[in-house]
Design a protein around this motif. Structure first.
Motif, PDB file in Angstrom:
ATOM      1  N   ILE A 124     -49.368  20.883  51.070  1.00  0.00           N
ATOM      2  CA  ILE A 124     -50.200  20.026  51.577  1.00  0.00           C
ATOM      3  C   ILE A 124     -51.650  21.065  51.217  1.00  0.00           C
ATOM      4  O   ILE A 124     -51.839  21.996  51.806  1.00  0.00           O
ATOM      5  N   TYR A 154     -51.812  13.101  55.972  1.00  0.00           N
ATOM      6  CA  TYR A 154     -50.799  12.550  54.865  1.00  0.00           C
ATOM      7  C   TYR A 154     -49.655  11.553  55.738  1.00  0.00           C
ATOM      8  O   TYR A 154     -49.201  10.562  55.012  1.00  0.00           O
ATOM      9  N   PRO A 176     -49.955  15.762  47.542  1.00  0.00           N
ATOM     10  CA  PRO A 176     -48.696  16.667  47.925  1.00  0.00           C
ATOM     11  C   PRO A 176     -47.767  17.307  46.821  1.00  0.00           C
ATOM     12  O   PRO A 176     -47.365  16.318  46.041  1.00  0.00           O
TER      13      PRO A 176
END
Length: 469
Positions: free
Chosen positions: A176, A270, A158
């Motif tokens: 992202i 994530y 990211p």
């Protein structure tokens, strides 16, 4: 043939030829007395002394059949007669001022929505039959969204901007990469001080002006962070900072729903990878179109343990944008609707926030009792709640935020004292409202957009070879 007959025939032919010329010049080649929508709207403005707001793309190349016959003695009925055949409508902003809606599917009558939900409910009568129904719907949702199998996940890390520190919380902007060159952007609000694992609340933004940069959106996420949870506020597709890659018009295309859903999945990937995330306390709450997104994400991904769709769920409205219902998700398992999809959250805690000024006005009467029955299959009717504001309109205002705060504090065991004053009321005054550019991931002019970023809808379609416009 006599000379008189010949003369009569010539007159008839000339008459018909003249009619055809007039019809062709006015667009009436099929005798439907068509007029351009733009002209009809101007005629309405003149006749009724009103103002109608619209953009050029909304009216371009649109025609109204039998235009003059659609006029009535009042402006509201006239607008309805003109726009309904075009699957369009207006909102009345104030006296004598109307705004043409950019896109909206026809709403069902309330009784029709309720009847359809009742029909769906005949397919199950206990936990076992309902779980069987869920097992049928869920994989078909992925297929309808062209996400079966899921696309390969990029290996990139990211992109995270420097952290900004405020009263009890911090903010950092994050992008992202969800597919090669395709980014989803947002801002992470995090408690300033915390120990151990903490909850995450995904906070997608809805169809409101200024997107996730709005003061009420910033306030909500900052308050959640001050309570002790992470709040990730992110853009819908071709909305907010995503417009560096796509045009605003691309949001009104069906593939928007696929990209948004994949974005939500990658965001979950994530946050579940972070050591500080309490994976038993992951929630999602969005309003309006982001409320529909919240319902869908909760139905599809078991990693979400709590949901709170705000001013969104309805049995007689499927969403006013292709990003909510552009892909055939509502045709899964022989047909479904947003209330049945919301029921797929059971037995996870769920808050339904509704109001009297939009398509959630009737929620307490029928749709919410249906959800209570579904949660009752698990013996947990108290895990689903409805907070209804009959005199309020379609927004994520302070009362709706308060309902969310209460729900999060109760179910995620957050710190209420960190956000309440001495009288026990929520105090939002200590939240800093940042300028829009401070929340950008890629710089105030997009100068930091990655070199591999795809640009334009045609480039996006190449990532989804099975997609057809």
């Amino acid at each position: 043939m006599t000379s008189r007959t010949a003369r009569c025939l010539v007159v008839v032919i000339f008459y018909l030829f003249s009619i055809n010329i007039v019809s062709a010049q006015s667009g009436n080649t099929d005798n439907q007395y068509r007029k351009p929508l733009l002209q009809v709207l101007k005629d309405i403005e003149t006749r009724f002394g009103v103002k109608i707001k619209y953009s050029d793309p909304q009216v371009k190349d649109k025609w109204v059949n039998y235009a003059d016959w659609r006029f009535r003695t009042n402006v509201d009925q006239t607008l309805d007669n003109v726009l309904k055949p075009l699957d369009m409508k207006v909102n009345k902003e104030k006296d004598k001022v109307y705004k043409l809606k950019e896109y909206e599917y026809n709403r069902w009558d309330v009784k029709d929505g309720w009847a359809y939900l009742d029909t769906l409910a005949t397919k199950y009568n206990d936990v076992a039959s309902w779980e069987k129904r869920k097992a049928l719907i869920k994989p078909q949702l992925y297929e309808a969204l062209l996400l079966s199998p899921l696309p390969a996940k990029p290996n990139s890390k990211p992109i995270i901007t420097p952290k900004r520190v405020f009263d009890g919380y911090t903010i950092e902007n994050i992008a992202i990469e969800i597919m090669p060159g395709l980014y989803i952007n947002g801002s992470l609000y995090k408690p300033l001080n915390y120990k151990g694992k903490i909850p995450v609340v995904l906070s997608p933004d809805g169809h409101w002006e200024k997107q996730r940069f709005r003061a009420d959106c910033q306030t909500r996420c900052a308050m959640i962070a001050k309570m002790g949870a992470m709040a990730f506020s992110y853009d819908l597709f071709a909305w907010g900072e995503s417009m560096l890659q796509f045009k605003y018009e691309d949001h009104r295309r069906s593939l928007a729903q696929t990209v948004q859903t994949l974005g939500g999945i990658r965001i979950l990937d994530y946050f579940t990878s972070l050591k500080e995330t309490d994976t038993a306390r992951i929630g999602i709450s969005g309003g309006s179109g982001a409320g529909s997104h919240s319902i869908l994400m909760t139905a599809m991904d078991a990693r979400i343990k709590l949901s709170a769709p705000v001013v969104a769920m309805s049995s007689y409205f499927y969403g006013g944008c292709p990003c909510e219902s552009g892909m055939p998700i509502h045709f899964c398992a022989g047909g479904t609707n947003n209330v049945e999809l919301a029921a797929m959250a059971a037995p996870r805690p769920q808050l339904i926030v509704s109001d009297g000024g939009d398509w959630t006005a009737e929620t307490p009467q029928h749709d919410f009792p249906y959800l209570q029955k579904m949660y009752g299959y698990y013996g947990l009717s108290n895990k689903v709640e409805n907070v209804h504001f009959p005199t309020e309109k379609h927004d994520f205002g302070v009362n709706k935020r308060t309902a969310l705060y209460d729900f999060l504090i109760k179910n995620f065991k957050l710190n209420a004292t960190a956000v309440k004053d001495k009288t026990g009321k929520y105090d939002e005054s200590k939240v800093t409202i940042e300028p829009e550019t401070a929340l950008y991931v890629f710089g105030d002019k997009g100068q930091n957009l990655p070199k591999n970023a795809i640009i334009g809808f045609e480039s996006l379609k190449k990532l989804f070879p099975n997609f057809k416009d």
